[in-house]
Design a protein around this motif. Structure first.
Motif, PDB file in Angstrom:
ATOM      1  N   LYS A 169       0.804  -1.225   0.000  1.00 49.49           N
ATOM      2  CA  LYS A 169       0.000   0.000   0.000  1.00 49.49           C
ATOM      3  C   LYS A 169       0.833   1.270   0.000  1.00 49.49           C
ATOM      4  O   LYS A 169       0.310   2.364   0.156  1.00 49.49           O
ATOM      5  N   LYS A 203      -1.555   8.608  -7.748  1.00 50.15           N
ATOM      6  CA  LYS A 203      -2.667   7.676  -7.523  1.00 50.15           C
ATOM      7  C   LYS A 203      -2.578   7.176  -6.098  1.00 50.15           C
ATOM      8  O   LYS A 203      -1.481   7.071  -5.552  1.00 50.15           O
ATOM      9  N   SER A 204      -3.720   6.859  -5.513  1.00 51.59           N
ATOM     10  CA  SER A 204      -3.675   6.253  -4.200  1.00 51.59           C
ATOM     11  C   SER A 204      -3.199   4.816  -4.376  1.00 51.59           C
ATOM     12  O   SER A 204      -3.699   4.077  -5.220  1.00 51.59           O
ATOM     13  N   SER A 263      -3.298   2.355  -2.220  1.00 53.19           N
ATOM     14  CA  SER A 263      -3.804   1.345  -1.293  1.00 53.19           C
ATOM     15  C   SER A 263      -4.574   0.225  -1.987  1.00 53.19           C
ATOM     16  O   SER A 263      -4.726  -0.854  -1.453  1.00 53.19           O
TER      17      SER A 263
END
Lengths: 654, 226
Positions: free
Chosen positions: A178, A192-193, A195
């Protein structure tokens, strides 16, 4: 605050064996790493917080462990549970070495690593590629490649650490990574995330290209360059927009490589192509970036094709260069990028030659004696502008004095004429005050302040000169090397002394053995009957060896006379002892003596061999410092001399 | 093939030795006469702590660059440098509080430094200006306040203001976009320790990232809200 280990929960491994945490090795955001008592080479990581998904991840990781993985990574070996069976940490192999950024950065690598040479950098880069290849071959992804989680040992072997952040594929089910440091994340993952994203080996292949680039291009980041557009261009934005500063498309993307950096094809065309591929836009598409295995091939080939500089043994370079590029680079920047290694081949003709080394060391001339210029050596004239201001001051002064005189005379006249009593006396005082007053002019204050600032700058330059540019470091290093030399020539003497000591020890040992064979119990000693013998025995005095004045006097009931009987008895036995030199010094003692001498000798050889390069390095850095400071000083001296002349001139006028 | 037509400028040597991205930080320190005595002594000690703490973090020591500007009157004490070559100046307190001029100077220094980075192809983090005062500006501060607002709104600067006992917190609120903090007593050392940690977390992030900072306004922290 340091938590004592007493507050740690009781830990067990998956088989239920107790794990005892030892010293703290490191503390991070996620957990703390400890040594494990009785298990050298293995460390324990305890998490600050429980995380269900991570527990599952490290459990499956520990089931996947293999020798190959453990060779290149600090892979979880086992999970660690508390008494209730909850997973609170893991066991993993310890990773000795230093973070990769300490190697690629020219600023600290010579202090942090024994030998830094181009082959060492390339060798390390290839090892990193191997570690990536192994992780990928196991179907896993590193995810968070960065400057801190690859550690390098002095022999160039590497280990990937923080493996519990990897993306793990367990029977087709993914447990995500993550996290990610943006400077090493590919364009398609920027902003971008992380996770909830499936990471692929192709993402890792971007990270490894960055790390290899940093190693080979002296710590530079491939996306950090001169941006020709307007505004800021932080690294992650440059990555996202494919602005590789060294690439053939750099110009189209408004980028230029930083001044004084190595061109992309500096090492080899093949290497340049790999970088182009890794950092290009098309690399983002399916599996287009060079794989770890491709890097290994090209790097190994490169290492075989290097040639050595005839002038400086620390320098090696690709044979396509006509002259040594490092000599030129180091000469231009004043930096020392590599440590010198003087190669000594095995064999008799090439043993360490103290005289040769010392000749080299002593031929290094100390940094030139240099002083900063004296800002007040010759007096300068005040500038014309100041003379104008001075004239203005003069006019003001004359005006002020005339007003004061007129006011004074006028008031005096009034006072003597008596027409207005003594009030005009005030006018006299005012005129005196006015006449004596120094014109504190704002303009002067400003000029004076400027002078003071320059003066302060000058003083700080002087201090820095003393601190950073003195020859002391050079001479103390030279003294240190001289000390090694003395020690080295003294080695044969030292060996003889140590041998004598061993012989002496040997004599003592034989004597002790001899004395030990005479038991008090079975001897006839004046006034020492069976009961006294028993008392002596209970105090640990059993043989002639145990007898001494001090030891016997401590026994209750034994006064000076009984004691002297015992001591006499021992002396008589001792007289009969004769040393047998034929028994010789035990082999193990001889062996450890020779080992000690050998390691001392090779340590001194190493230090002296390295000393030459170190001394040159110190000299170069002192000279560089001096040059920089001198340039600042010259500028400052010029301004300061002028400023002083100006201030002095105005002070006179005021 | 290896051509130095692109000469290494001599200034460039510092970037060749250490090409890491930089986080420039200007300390604007009030040295007006009211800071005399204990406050200035503690402030000087705080600067020493600051250096030591930055040195102990192996990323900060390569990435954080400091410049110290004192005001009362405005004077650049040290120019931008990394902690290993930074020698904290010993400050003396006397004079007025030309805060506005000091802020303008700080912004100017940052502009110049950024220019150097750009020329040399060095990436950088959003610069910091850290102001410490125990009074109120005695000069025109409106222009400085506007410069800060503009810079903060286009994210080219982070401005922090800390008031020591006696500071005019209302004025600071008008100058700083972020809420100014009040120093608890003379805990400069804790303040600089926090600053070093915060710069440390910035220097471990990526240029351009926003980094959550530890809140100093907690029980035991050095900061208070008025």
């Amino acid at each position: 605050m340091v938590l004592s280990n007493a507050t740690l929960p009781k830990c067990k491994d998956s088989k239920g064996h107790h794990i005892k945490a030892g010293k703290v090795i490191g503390r991070g955001g996620e957990g703390t790493v400890y040594e494990v008592e009785g298990k050298p080479g293995i460390v324990l990581k305890l998490y600050h917080k429980y995380d269900d998904e991570r527990s599952k991840k490290i459990t499956s990781m520990s089931h996947m462990k293999s020798e190959r993985l453990l060779k290149y990574t600090a892979w979880p070996i086992d999970t660690v549970k508390d008494e209730g069976g909850k997973i609170i940490g893991l066991l993993m192999p310890s990773a000795n070495g230093k973070e990769i950024h300490k190697l690629y950065s020219p600023k600290n690598r010579l202090n942090d690593f024994d030998n830094v040479s181009l082959p060492f950098l390339i060798h390390t880069a290839a090892n990193i590629a191997r570690s990536f290849a192994i992780v990928h071959e196991n179907g896993q992804v590193i995810g968070d490649v960065n400057h801190g989680n690859i550690v390098v040992a002095n022999d160039g072997t590497v280990k990937l650490i923080d493996c519990d952040s990897f993306q793990i594929n367990t029977n087709g089910k993914l447990i995500f990574c993550k996290v990610g440091v943006a400077t090493h994340q590919p364009p398609e993952l920027q902003s971008k995330s992380l996770s909830n994203i499936v990471r692929t080996p192709n993402h890792d292949n971007f990270g490894i290209a960055i790390i290899i680039f940093q190693l080979l291009f002296m710590g530079r980041h491939p996306f950090s360059g001169r941006y020709l557009g307007s505004g800021d261009m932080p690294i992650e934005k440059a990555i996202e927009q494919h602005r590789f500063a060294y690439g053939k498309n750099a110009k189209q993307r408004d980028m230029q490589q930083p001044p004084g950096t190595l061109p992309l094809d500096f090492y080899s065309k093949e290497l340049a192509e790999l970088f182009e591929k890794a950092f290009s836009q098309s690399g983002s598409n399916n599996n287009n970036r060079p794989k770890a295995t491709e890097w290994i091939t090209v790097l190994e080939k490169l290492n075989k094709e290097l040639v050595s500089c005839p002038l400086n043994q620390a320098h090696t370079f690709s044979k396509e260069h006509n002259n040594c590029p490092w000599c030129e680079y180091e000469g231009k920047t004043g930096l020392v990028l590599f440590t010198a290694v003087i190669k000594s081949k095995l064999g008799t003709e090439n043993v360490f030659q103290l005289n040769l080394i010392w000749k080299k060391i002593s031929s290094i001339s100390p940094p030139y004696d240099q002083n900063l210029p004296d800002p007040f050596a010759y007096s300068q004239n005040p500038s014309e502008e100041i003379i104008k201001i001075g004239k203005k001051f003069k006019r003001k002064k004359i005006m002020r004095l005339s007003v004061a005189i007129i006011l004074g005379i006028f008031s005096l006249l009034l006072t003597f004429s008596g027409g207005m009593g003594i009030y005009p006396i005030g006018g006299v005082i005012a005129s005196i005050v006015l006449g004596l007053k120094k014109a504190k002019d704002l303009q002067f204050e400003e000029i004076y302040l400027g002078y003071e600032n320059l003066n302060r700058k000058w003083i700080s330059l002087l201090e820095r000169w003393k601190k950073e540019a003195s020859s002391d470091k050079f001479f103390s290093k030279l003294a240190e090397l001289n000390d090694y030399k003395t020690k080295y020539t003294d080695i044969p003497n030292m060996r003889t002394l140590k041998l004598k000591q061993l012989e002496k020890d040997q004599r003592n040992r034989q004597l002790n053995e001899y004395l030990d064979s005479f038991y008090i119990q079975s001897s006839n000693i004046d006034s020492i009957g069976p009961s006294r013998k028993a008392v002596l025995q209970s105090y640990g005095i059993e043989t002639a060896r145990d007898v001494s004045k001090q030891s016997v006097l401590r026994v209750p009931g034994f006064g000076p006379s009984l004691t002297s009987n015992l001591v006499e008895w021992r002396k008589n036995i001792e007289k009969r002892f004769s040393f047998d030199p034929k028994k010789g010094i035990p082999k193990s003692d001889m062996y450890s003596l020779e080992k000690e001498i050998f390691s001392l000798k090779s340590d001194l050889e190493k230090k002296l061999t390295k000393g030459e390069a170190e001394l040159i390095y110190i000299k170069t850095s002192i000279n560089t410092r001096r040059e920089i400071l001198k340039r600042d000083a010259d500028e400052c001296v010029q301004l300061l001399g002028k400023a002083k002349a100006n201030v002095d001139y105005l002070k006179n006028v005021l | 093939m290896f051509d130095f037509t692109d000469q290494v400028p001599f200034d460039g040597a510092e970037f060749a030795e250490n090409p890491e991205p930089r986080c420039p930080c200007v300390l604007l320190l009030d040295t007006s006469s009211s800071m005399g005595g204990q406050p200035i002594t503690e402030l000087n000690k705080g600067l020493q702590v600051f250096k030591d703490e930055l040195m102990s973090d192996h990323m900060s020591v390569k990435r954080v660059e400091l410049s110290v500007v004192s005001f009362g009157p405005v004077n650049v004490e040290t120019e931008f440098q990394t902690a290993d070559t930074f020698y904290p100046p010993t400050l003396n307190a006397n004079g007025m509080t030309p805060m506005g001029q000091a802020i303008e100077k700080g912004i100017e220094l940052i502009q110049q430094r950024k220019e150097k980075y750009r020329e040399n192809g060095i990436s950088y983090y959003r610069p910091w200006i850290f102001l410490i005062t125990d009074g109120a500006p005695t000069d025109n501060w409106q222009k400085a306040a506007k410069l800060i607002k503009d810079a903060e709104s286009n994210k080219s600067l982070m401005f922090f203001a800390v008031g020591v006992q006696g500071a005019n917190m209302d004025k600071l609120k008008q100058i700083s976009v972020r809420d100014p903090l009040k120093l608890d007593g003379l805990r400069f050392r804790d303040l600089f320790s926090w600053l070093s940690n915060s710069l440390g977390s910035v220097s471990r992030s990526t240029p351009g990232d926003s980094v959550p900072l530890e809140n100093p306004v907690t029980p035991g922290g050095w900061g208070m809200i008025e």
